[in-house]
Design a protein around this motif. Structure first.
Motif, PDB file in Angstrom:
ATOM      1  N   GLY A  48       0.811  -1.211   0.000  1.00 29.75           N
ATOM      2  CA  GLY A  48       0.000   0.000   0.000  1.00 29.75           C
ATOM      3  C   GLY A  48       0.837   1.250   0.000  1.00 29.75           C
ATOM      4  O   GLY A  48       2.037   1.229   0.300  1.00 29.75           O
ATOM      5  N   TRP A  49       0.205   2.376  -0.322  1.00 33.79           N
ATOM      6  CA  TRP A  49       0.921   3.633  -0.520  1.00 33.79           C
ATOM      7  C   TRP A  49       1.704   4.082   0.708  1.00 33.79           C
ATOM      8  O   TRP A  49       2.823   4.558   0.603  1.00 33.79           O
ATOM      9  CB  TRP A  49      -0.068   4.736  -0.925  1.00 33.79           C
ATOM     10  N   LEU A  50       1.123   3.937   1.897  1.00 37.42           N
ATOM     11  CA  LEU A  50       1.770   4.418   3.115  1.00 37.42           C
ATOM     12  C   LEU A  50       2.952   3.548   3.536  1.00 37.42           C
ATOM     13  O   LEU A  50       3.922   4.043   4.100  1.00 37.42           O
ATOM     14  CB  LEU A  50       0.764   4.498   4.265  1.00 37.42           C
ATOM     15  N   GLU A  51       2.863   2.259   3.254  1.00 35.37           N
ATOM     16  CA  GLU A  51       3.882   1.328   3.748  1.00 35.37           C
ATOM     17  C   GLU A  51       4.952   0.965   2.723  1.00 35.37           C
ATOM     18  O   GLU A  51       6.082   0.636   3.096  1.00 35.37           O
ATOM     19  CB  GLU A  51       3.210   0.044   4.239  1.00 35.37           C
ATOM     20  N   ARG A  52       4.615   0.994   1.433  1.00 33.25           N
ATOM     21  CA  ARG A  52       5.560   0.519   0.419  1.00 33.25           C
ATOM     22  C   ARG A  52       6.875   1.292   0.476  1.00 33.25           C
ATOM     23  O   ARG A  52       6.898   2.508   0.637  1.00 33.25           O
ATOM     24  CB  ARG A  52       4.950   0.627  -0.973  1.00 33.25           C
ATOM     25  N   GLY A  53       7.958   0.541   0.347  1.00 31.18           N
ATOM     26  CA  GLY A  53       9.276   1.157   0.361  1.00 31.18           C
ATOM     27  C   GLY A  53       9.833   1.434   1.737  1.00 31.18           C
ATOM     28  O   GLY A  53      10.962   1.913   1.864  1.00 31.18           O
ATOM     29  N   LYS A  54       9.079   1.122   2.787  1.00 34.94           N
ATOM     30  CA  LYS A  54       9.596   1.349   4.136  1.00 34.94           C
ATOM     31  C   LYS A  54      10.643   0.291   4.479  1.00 34.94           C
ATOM     32  O   LYS A  54      10.486  -0.882   4.179  1.00 34.94           O
ATOM     33  CB  LYS A  54       8.462   1.314   5.167  1.00 34.94           C
ATOM     34  N   VAL A  55      11.710   0.734   5.139  1.00 30.99           N
ATOM     35  CA  VAL A  55      12.827  -0.154   5.472  1.00 30.99           C
ATOM     36  C   VAL A  55      12.768  -0.534   6.946  1.00 30.99           C
ATOM     37  O   VAL A  55      12.591   0.328   7.810  1.00 30.99           O
ATOM     38  CB  VAL A  55      14.173   0.532   5.172  1.00 30.99           C
ATOM     39  N   THR A  56      12.912  -1.825   7.219  1.00 33.35           N
ATOM     40  CA  THR A  56      12.947  -2.331   8.588  1.00 33.35           C
ATOM     41  C   THR A  56      14.271  -3.045   8.817  1.00 33.35           C
ATOM     42  O   THR A  56      14.694  -3.859   7.981  1.00 33.35           O
ATOM     43  CB  THR A  56      11.796  -3.330   8.837  1.00 33.35           C
ATOM     44  N   VAL A  57      14.934  -2.736   9.918  1.00 32.46           N
ATOM     45  CA  VAL A  57      16.201  -3.393  10.243  1.00 32.46           C
ATOM     46  C   VAL A  57      15.917  -4.750  10.878  1.00 32.46           C
ATOM     47  O   VAL A  57      15.179  -4.850  11.853  1.00 32.46           O
ATOM     48  CB  VAL A  57      17.043  -2.528  11.207  1.00 32.46           C
ATOM     49  N   ILE A  58      16.507  -5.790  10.309  1.00 36.60           N
ATOM     50  CA  ILE A  58      16.360  -7.147  10.831  1.00 36.60           C
ATOM     51  C   ILE A  58      17.537  -7.498  11.731  1.00 36.60           C
ATOM     52  O   ILE A  58      17.392  -8.117  12.782  1.00 36.60           O
ATOM     53  CB  ILE A  58      16.280  -8.175   9.679  1.00 36.60           C
ATOM     54  N   ASN A  59      18.717  -7.093  11.309  1.00 36.62           N
ATOM     55  CA  ASN A  59      19.950  -7.399  12.035  1.00 36.62           C
ATOM     56  C   ASN A  59      20.844  -6.166  11.973  1.00 36.62           C
ATOM     57  O   ASN A  59      21.354  -5.823  10.914  1.00 36.62           O
ATOM     58  CB  ASN A  59      20.640  -8.618  11.405  1.00 36.62           C
ATOM     59  N   GLY A  60      21.028  -5.505  13.097  1.00 34.84           N
ATOM     60  CA  GLY A  60      21.788  -4.264  13.133  1.00 34.84           C
ATOM     61  C   GLY A  60      23.250  -4.424  13.504  1.00 34.84           C
ATOM     62  O   GLY A  60      23.938  -3.429  13.749  1.00 34.84           O
ATOM     63  N   ARG A  61      23.746  -5.659  13.556  1.00 34.36           N
ATOM     64  CA  ARG A  61      25.157  -5.863  13.882  1.00 34.36           C
ATOM     65  C   ARG A  61      26.058  -5.226  12.829  1.00 34.36           C
ATOM     66  O   ARG A  61      25.730  -5.234  11.642  1.00 34.36           O
ATOM     67  CB  ARG A  61      25.484  -7.362  13.986  1.00 34.36           C
ATOM     68  N   PRO A  62      27.225  -4.704  13.245  1.00 34.49           N
ATOM     69  CA  PRO A  62      28.131  -4.054  12.293  1.00 34.49           C
ATOM     70  C   PRO A  62      28.587  -5.017  11.201  1.00 34.49           C
ATOM     71  O   PRO A  62      28.687  -6.233  11.408  1.00 34.49           O
ATOM     72  CB  PRO A  62      29.314  -3.630  13.168  1.00 34.49           C
ATOM     73  N   THR A  63      28.847  -4.445  10.011  1.00 37.00           N
ATOM     74  CA  THR A  63      29.411  -5.211   8.899  1.00 37.00           C
ATOM     75  C   THR A  63      30.897  -4.876   8.821  1.00 37.00           C
ATOM     76  O   THR A  63      31.436  -4.212   9.698  1.00 37.00           O
ATOM     77  CB  THR A  63      28.723  -4.817   7.576  1.00 37.00           C
ATOM     78  N   ASP A  64      31.560  -5.318   7.757  1.00 43.16           N
ATOM     79  CA  ASP A  64      32.968  -4.960   7.573  1.00 43.16           C
ATOM     80  C   ASP A  64      33.122  -3.778   6.625  1.00 43.16           C
ATOM     81  O   ASP A  64      34.211  -3.513   6.116  1.00 43.16           O
ATOM     82  CB  ASP A  64      33.772  -6.158   7.048  1.00 43.16           C
ATOM     83  N   ASP A  65      32.020  -3.051   6.391  1.00 40.47           N
ATOM     84  CA  ASP A  65      32.047  -1.917   5.467  1.00 40.47           C
ATOM     85  C   ASP A  65      31.526  -0.672   6.171  1.00 40.47           C
ATOM     86  O   ASP A  65      30.388  -0.664   6.649  1.00 40.47           O
ATOM     87  CB  ASP A  65      31.183  -2.235   4.247  1.00 40.47           C
ATOM     88  N   PRO A  66      32.318   0.393   6.239  1.00 44.80           N
ATOM     89  CA  PRO A  66      31.896   1.605   6.958  1.00 44.80           C
ATOM     90  C   PRO A  66      30.657   2.268   6.366  1.00 44.80           C
ATOM     91  O   PRO A  66      29.848   2.844   7.108  1.00 44.80           O
ATOM     92  CB  PRO A  66      33.118   2.527   6.885  1.00 44.80           C
ATOM     93  N   ASP A  67      30.487   2.224   5.044  1.00 44.53           N
ATOM     94  CA  ASP A  67      29.308   2.828   4.434  1.00 44.53           C
ATOM     95  C   ASP A  67      28.043   2.045   4.785  1.00 44.53           C
ATOM     96  O   ASP A  67      26.989   2.635   5.053  1.00 44.53           O
ATOM     97  CB  ASP A  67      29.471   2.922   2.915  1.00 44.53           C
ATOM     98  N   LEU A  68      28.134   0.723   4.770  1.00 47.94           N
ATOM     99  CA  LEU A  68      26.988  -0.093   5.163  1.00 47.94           C
ATOM    100  C   LEU A  68      26.648   0.118   6.635  1.00 47.94           C
ATOM    101  O   LEU A  68      25.468   0.214   7.008  1.00 47.94           O
ATOM    102  CB  LEU A  68      27.270  -1.572   4.899  1.00 47.94           C
ATOM    103  N   ASP A  69      27.677   0.232   7.468  1.00 45.53           N
ATOM    104  CA  ASP A  69      27.441   0.463   8.892  1.00 45.53           C
ATOM    105  C   ASP A  69      26.788   1.813   9.135  1.00 45.53           C
ATOM    106  O   ASP A  69      25.931   1.954  10.010  1.00 45.53           O
ATOM    107  CB  ASP A  69      28.760   0.375   9.671  1.00 45.53           C
ATOM    108  N   ALA A  70      27.177   2.817   8.352  1.00 43.90           N
ATOM    109  CA  ALA A  70      26.583   4.148   8.488  1.00 43.90           C
ATOM    110  C   ALA A  70      25.098   4.118   8.132  1.00 43.90           C
ATOM    111  O   ALA A  70      24.273   4.774   8.788  1.00 43.90           O
ATOM    112  CB  ALA A  70      27.322   5.150   7.609  1.00 43.90           C
TER     113      ALA A  70
END
Length: 201
Positions: free
Chosen positions: A43-65
């Motif tokens: 639906g219009w209000l929800e589509r494209g919304k991002v939800t974090v599933i796993n917030g643990r740091p990665t090995d990439d600073p841009d991804l972590d940001a």
């Protein structure tokens, strides 16, 4: 892939490229099952919304940001994250950071023009580019089944106006048809194309 080997100039529209780079970060996080994105069917209000599933740091600073930004404010929409005209988009400074990383890795070399001191990035190690081109040819020309990451890359290049420039004129019709077929059947590719189209439009 977005830089001409001899001139170092950007291939395709610069704004679309910045948006595509930002979208690529979200795709990487989604493929790594760090985030989920609500589909158009939500639906219009929800589509494209991002939800974090796993917030643990990665090995990439841009991804972590990006993860930190998403954790700080849940429910942000993809188009607002990747659009270059939105407030604090994740694309800000991203191109320069990725170019600097490729220079550090020895893939590119930075040159400055004599007149205005403009920076140009020329290919030093063509190995990574040749590997990507081989993957693209395998999927788009040879008709072999690509990985999900390769399909997402194809969608990024197509939405940025770069994909067709990587192939001879006589192959471009086939490339366009095959790219459309692949992206229609892949959620990540469709999300990439929709996000770039919405953010750029």
């Amino acid at each position: 892939m977005a830089l001409d080997d001899t001139s170092g100039r950007t291939v395709g529209a610069k704004m679309n490229l910045d948006t595509a780079l930002a979208a690529a970060l979200l795709v990487e996080l989604a493929l790594a099952e760090r985030i989920s994105v609500a589909p158009a069917e939500a639906g219009w209000l929800e589509r494209g919304k991002v939800t974090v599933i796993n917030g643990r740091p990665t090995d990439d600073p841009d991804l972590d940001a990006v993860l930190a930004k998403l954790l700080a404010k849940e429910g942000q929409k993809v188009k607002n994250l990747v659009s270059t005209v939105s407030w604090r988009p994740i694309s800000r400074g991203l191109r320069d950071r990725r170019l600097a990383r490729l220079v550090q890795q020895g893939v590119l070399v930075e040159n400055r023009t004599e007149v205005l001191g403009l920076r140009r990035y020329l290919t030093r190690d063509s190995g990574p580019q040749q590997e990507v081109r081989a993957r693209l040819k395998s999927a788009l020309i040879d008709g072999l089944t690509p990985t999900e990451r390769t399909v997402a890359l194809i969608a990024l290049l197509e939405a940025s106006g770069i994909l067709h420039k990587l192939f001879p004129a006589e192959q471009r019709k086939l490339v366009k048809t095959r790219a459309r077929q692949l992206s229609e059947g892949d959620w990540a590719a469709k999300a990439v194309k929709d996000a770039i189209a919405e953010a750029s439009g």
